[in-house]
Write a protein that holds these residues in place. Structure first.
Motif, PDB file in Angstrom:
ATOM      1  N   VAL A  34       2.148  -9.880   2.579  1.00 34.44           N
ATOM      2  CA  VAL A  34       1.329  -8.681   2.361  1.00 34.44           C
ATOM      3  C   VAL A  34      -0.027  -9.077   1.785  1.00 34.44           C
ATOM      4  CG1 VAL A  34       1.103  -6.595   0.940  1.00 34.44           C
ATOM      5  CG2 VAL A  34       3.240  -7.055   2.150  1.00 34.44           C
ATOM      6  N   GLY A  35      -0.026 -10.044   0.865  1.00 32.74           N
ATOM      7  CA  GLY A  35      -1.277 -10.512   0.276  1.00 32.74           C
ATOM      8  C   GLY A  35      -2.207 -11.149   1.291  1.00 32.74           C
ATOM      9  N   ALA A  36      -1.623 -11.686   2.376  1.00 30.28           N
ATOM     10  CA  ALA A  36      -2.417 -12.280   3.458  1.00 30.28           C
ATOM     11  C   ALA A  36      -2.775 -11.252   4.521  1.00 30.28           C
ATOM     12  CB  ALA A  36      -1.640 -13.430   4.097  1.00 30.28           C
ATOM     13  N   HIS A  37      -2.507  -9.974   4.237  1.00 36.35           N
ATOM     14  CA  HIS A  37      -2.787  -8.876   5.171  1.00 36.35           C
ATOM     15  C   HIS A  37      -2.062  -9.072   6.507  1.00 36.35           C
ATOM     16  CE1 HIS A  37      -5.807  -7.091   2.517  1.00 36.35           C
ATOM     17  NE2 HIS A  37      -6.258  -8.312   2.319  1.00 36.35           N
ATOM     18  N   ALA A  38      -0.868  -9.665   6.444  1.00 33.00           N
ATOM     19  CA  ALA A  38      -0.039  -9.904   7.635  1.00 33.00           C
ATOM     20  C   ALA A  38      -0.752 -10.766   8.673  1.00 33.00           C
ATOM     21  CB  ALA A  38       0.412  -8.580   8.260  1.00 33.00           C
ATOM     22  N   ASP A  39      -1.751 -11.519   8.241  1.00 30.10           N
ATOM     23  CA  ASP A  39      -2.488 -12.427   9.126  1.00 30.10           C
ATOM     24  C   ASP A  39      -1.798 -13.784   9.077  1.00 30.10           C
ATOM     25  OD1 ASP A  39      -4.224 -14.132  10.406  1.00 30.10           O
ATOM     26  OD2 ASP A  39      -6.022 -13.453   9.349  1.00 30.10           O
ATOM     27  N   ASP A  40      -1.046 -14.124  10.129  1.00 30.13           N
ATOM     28  CA  ASP A  40      -0.242 -15.349  10.077  1.00 30.13           C
ATOM     29  C   ASP A  40      -1.094 -16.610   9.982  1.00 30.13           C
ATOM     30  OD1 ASP A  40      -0.386 -16.518  13.075  1.00 30.13           O
ATOM     31  OD2 ASP A  40      -0.230 -14.353  13.178  1.00 30.13           O
TER      32      ASP A  40
ATOM     33  N   LEU B 169       7.897  -5.449   7.325  1.00 35.59           N
ATOM     34  CA  LEU B 169       7.228  -4.897   6.153  1.00 35.59           C
ATOM     35  C   LEU B 169       5.757  -5.314   6.048  1.00 35.59           C
ATOM     36  CD1 LEU B 169       8.721  -4.603   2.585  1.00 35.59           C
ATOM     37  CD2 LEU B 169       6.376  -5.326   2.940  1.00 35.59           C
ATOM     38  N   PRO B 170       5.407  -6.594   6.190  1.00 34.03           N
ATOM     39  CA  PRO B 170       3.988  -6.964   6.050  1.00 34.03           C
ATOM     40  C   PRO B 170       3.090  -6.311   7.099  1.00 34.03           C
ATOM     41  CG  PRO B 170       5.399  -8.896   5.837  1.00 34.03           C
ATOM     42  CD  PRO B 170       6.268  -7.788   6.337  1.00 34.03           C
ATOM     43  N   GLU B 171       3.560  -6.268   8.353  1.00 29.53           N
ATOM     44  CA  GLU B 171       2.752  -5.661   9.411  1.00 29.53           C
ATOM     45  C   GLU B 171       2.614  -4.151   9.215  1.00 29.53           C
ATOM     46  OE1 GLU B 171       4.447  -9.459  10.927  1.00 29.53           O
ATOM     47  OE2 GLU B 171       5.388  -7.670  10.080  1.00 29.53           O
ATOM     48  N   VAL B 172       3.688  -3.513   8.754  1.00 30.41           N
ATOM     49  CA  VAL B 172       3.621  -2.069   8.520  1.00 30.41           C
ATOM     50  C   VAL B 172       2.726  -1.764   7.324  1.00 30.41           C
ATOM     51  CG1 VAL B 172       4.957   0.017   8.031  1.00 30.41           C
ATOM     52  CG2 VAL B 172       5.884  -1.719   9.572  1.00 30.41           C
ATOM     53  N   GLU B 173       2.777  -2.603   6.293  1.00 27.26           N
ATOM     54  CA  GLU B 173       1.886  -2.415   5.141  1.00 27.26           C
ATOM     55  C   GLU B 173       0.423  -2.528   5.568  1.00 27.26           C
ATOM     56  OE1 GLU B 173       0.639  -1.658   1.300  1.00 27.26           O
ATOM     57  OE2 GLU B 173       2.678  -1.508   2.098  1.00 27.26           O
ATOM     58  N   GLU B 174       0.129  -3.465   6.459  1.00 28.05           N
ATOM     59  CA  GLU B 174      -1.243  -3.603   6.949  1.00 28.05           C
ATOM     60  C   GLU B 174      -1.630  -2.407   7.819  1.00 28.05           C
ATOM     61  OE1 GLU B 174      -4.963  -5.338   7.109  1.00 28.05           O
ATOM     62  OE2 GLU B 174      -3.233  -5.683   5.798  1.00 28.05           O
TER      63      GLU B 174
ATOM     64  N   HIS C  80       9.014 -13.148  -2.981  1.00 29.06           N
ATOM     65  CA  HIS C  80       7.910 -14.086  -2.751  1.00 29.06           C
ATOM     66  C   HIS C  80       7.382 -14.007  -1.320  1.00 29.06           C
ATOM     67  CE1 HIS C  80       5.510 -17.725  -2.697  1.00 29.06           C
ATOM     68  NE2 HIS C  80       6.226 -18.163  -1.682  1.00 29.06           N
ATOM     69  N   VAL C  81       8.277 -14.029  -0.347  1.00 27.46           N
ATOM     70  CA  VAL C  81       7.852 -14.020   1.055  1.00 27.46           C
ATOM     71  C   VAL C  81       7.142 -12.708   1.391  1.00 27.46           C
ATOM     72  CG1 VAL C  81       8.679 -13.976   3.447  1.00 27.46           C
ATOM     73  CG2 VAL C  81       9.580 -15.672   1.837  1.00 27.46           C
ATOM     74  N   CYS C  82       7.713 -11.589   0.963  1.00 25.57           N
ATOM     75  CA  CYS C  82       7.099 -10.291   1.275  1.00 25.57           C
ATOM     76  C   CYS C  82       5.740 -10.138   0.603  1.00 25.57           C
ATOM     77  CB  CYS C  82       8.038  -9.160   0.867  1.00 25.57           C
ATOM     78  SG  CYS C  82       9.523  -9.024   1.891  1.00 25.57           S
ATOM     79  N   LYS C  83       5.651 -10.502  -0.669  1.00 20.91           N
ATOM     80  CA  LYS C  83       4.385 -10.353  -1.389  1.00 20.91           C
ATOM     81  C   LYS C  83       3.317 -11.297  -0.841  1.00 20.91           C
ATOM     82  CE  LYS C  83       6.316  -8.654  -5.749  1.00 20.91           C
ATOM     83  NZ  LYS C  83       6.557  -8.932  -7.185  1.00 20.91           N
ATOM     84  N   THR C  84       3.714 -12.507  -0.459  1.00 18.98           N
ATOM     85  CA  THR C  84       2.749 -13.463   0.085  1.00 18.98           C
ATOM     86  C   THR C  84       2.209 -12.985   1.425  1.00 18.98           C
ATOM     87  OG1 THR C  84       3.863 -15.307  -1.029  1.00 18.98           O
ATOM     88  CG2 THR C  84       2.398 -15.858   0.803  1.00 18.98           C
TER      89      THR C  84
END
Length: 346
Positions: A232-238, A4-9, A226-230
């Protein structure tokens, strides 16, 4: 696999590049597996000359809304798919072994959109997929047709309330990790997100769903969001993920270097890996303990018989067509063939 985070980015990238622009032409490469239910030529023909009016996401699937008459692209990145804009490297998943490159046209590309707006400055956007596990479809109504219509809740867009969530989990007998990976249950959660959620919720990945206590369910519900929103908020930048996340330390299986994850006490944490739901699962032994009432043999039997409960973890075995039917995929031995269509002058 991009989650989800990578696809959102990825959606953010497509939106910033293509929104408001017209598709002047489309280059495609023949691939009878990745192009699902449509030929690469017909894909190009149906979207050429139309303007991008929106880009949306649900779970790991994203779609490009176009004006005019015709269907719209619905895309899934599979295990190694990516979107790349000319002049920039693609967004690559953490586990990928490929190195980001600005080479153009990119290797393994399936289509390239040639886009232009009012400034007449052309942008080019490519879909690439080395392992050919992604899918390119056309749908008239992306949100009401498969594959999106058969997905479960999206942790960002449609997270159920806690009261709704609890029975959704406890009516299942499979391991909780397997349930989280089931896209008809939670759309967008993949391997690393599921492990991160369970780590913060202090739940063992093999814990059976129907044995979870009320406080565990409440924590699970909170940590999914929490994990998904965090992320996504970091733009999937680990590199911007919190230092205490399991993600920062989970990639050392089979490697000599030691991880540096600490327990709340300050002592070194013990990370172990097991296979649950067909995927390698990382967990911390001191914090995620399997309930003493769980019988390992029963757990294995439950997981083996959970097929009717769980959808495939990837699209490798089946292609879901726009009518909802499924058919087996076949390897394509045909050579790559490009086509390029120009928009007709208005």
């Amino acid at each position: 696999m991009p989650e989800l985070p990578e696809v959102e980015e990825t959606v953010r990238l497509v939106r910033n590049t293509a929104l408001g622009k017209s598709i002047q032409s489309v280059e495609t490469v023949e691939d009878t597996i990745v192009f699902a239910g449509i030929t690469h030529e017909d894909f190009a023909k149906e979207i050429t000359g139309r303007k991008v009016v929106n880009v949306g996401r649900y779970g790991k699937v994203f779609y490009i809304e176009l004006d005019g008459v015709g269907r719209m692209p619905v895309l899934h990145l599979g295990m190694t798919g990516a979107i790349q804009v000319k002049g920039f490297p693609p967004i690559l998943y953490k586990e990928g072994k490929r190195k980001a490159s600005t080479e153009w046209p990119p290797k393994f590309m399936k289509f390239i959109l040639h886009l232009s707006g009012e400034t007449d400055v052309e942008a080019q956007l490519a879909f690439l997929d080395p392992r050919r596990l992604g899918r390119i479809r056309l749908c008239a109504s992306p949100m009401t047709e498969p594959p999106i219509s058969i997905l479960g809740f999206d942790p960002i867009l449609t997270m159920p309330s806690l009261d709704e969530f609890k029975p959704m989990v406890t009516k299942r007998r499979c391991p909780i990790k397997a349930l989280l990976l089931d896209q008809t249950f939670s759309a967008g959660i993949g391997n690393w997100v599921a492990d991160e959620v369970l780590y913060h919720a202090r739940i063992h990945p093999e814990q059976r769903c129907d044995t979870l206590m009320a406080d565990q369910l409440s924590e699970l519900h909170m940590q999914i969001q929490h994990v998904c929103k965090t992320a996504v908020g970091a733009h999937a930048d680990d590199s911007k993920f919190p230092s205490e996340w399991l993600f920062k330390h989970r990639w050392g299986k089979g490697k000599r270097e030691k991880h540096t994850l600490k327990l709340p006490s300050g002592e070194p944490a013990t990370i172990k890996w097991i296979t649950v739901g067909g995927r390698t699962s990382a967990y911390v032994t001191e914090l995620q303990k399997l309930g003493s009432s769980i019988n390992k043999e029963d757990l294995q039997e439950d997981e083996e018989h959970a097929d009717s409960d769980l959808t495939p973890l990837s699209d490798e075995a089946t292609i879901i067509t726009t009518t909802g039917s499924k058919r087996k995929t076949q390897s394509s031995n045909s050579g790559a063939r490009r086509s390029k269509r120009r928009a007709r002058p208005s």
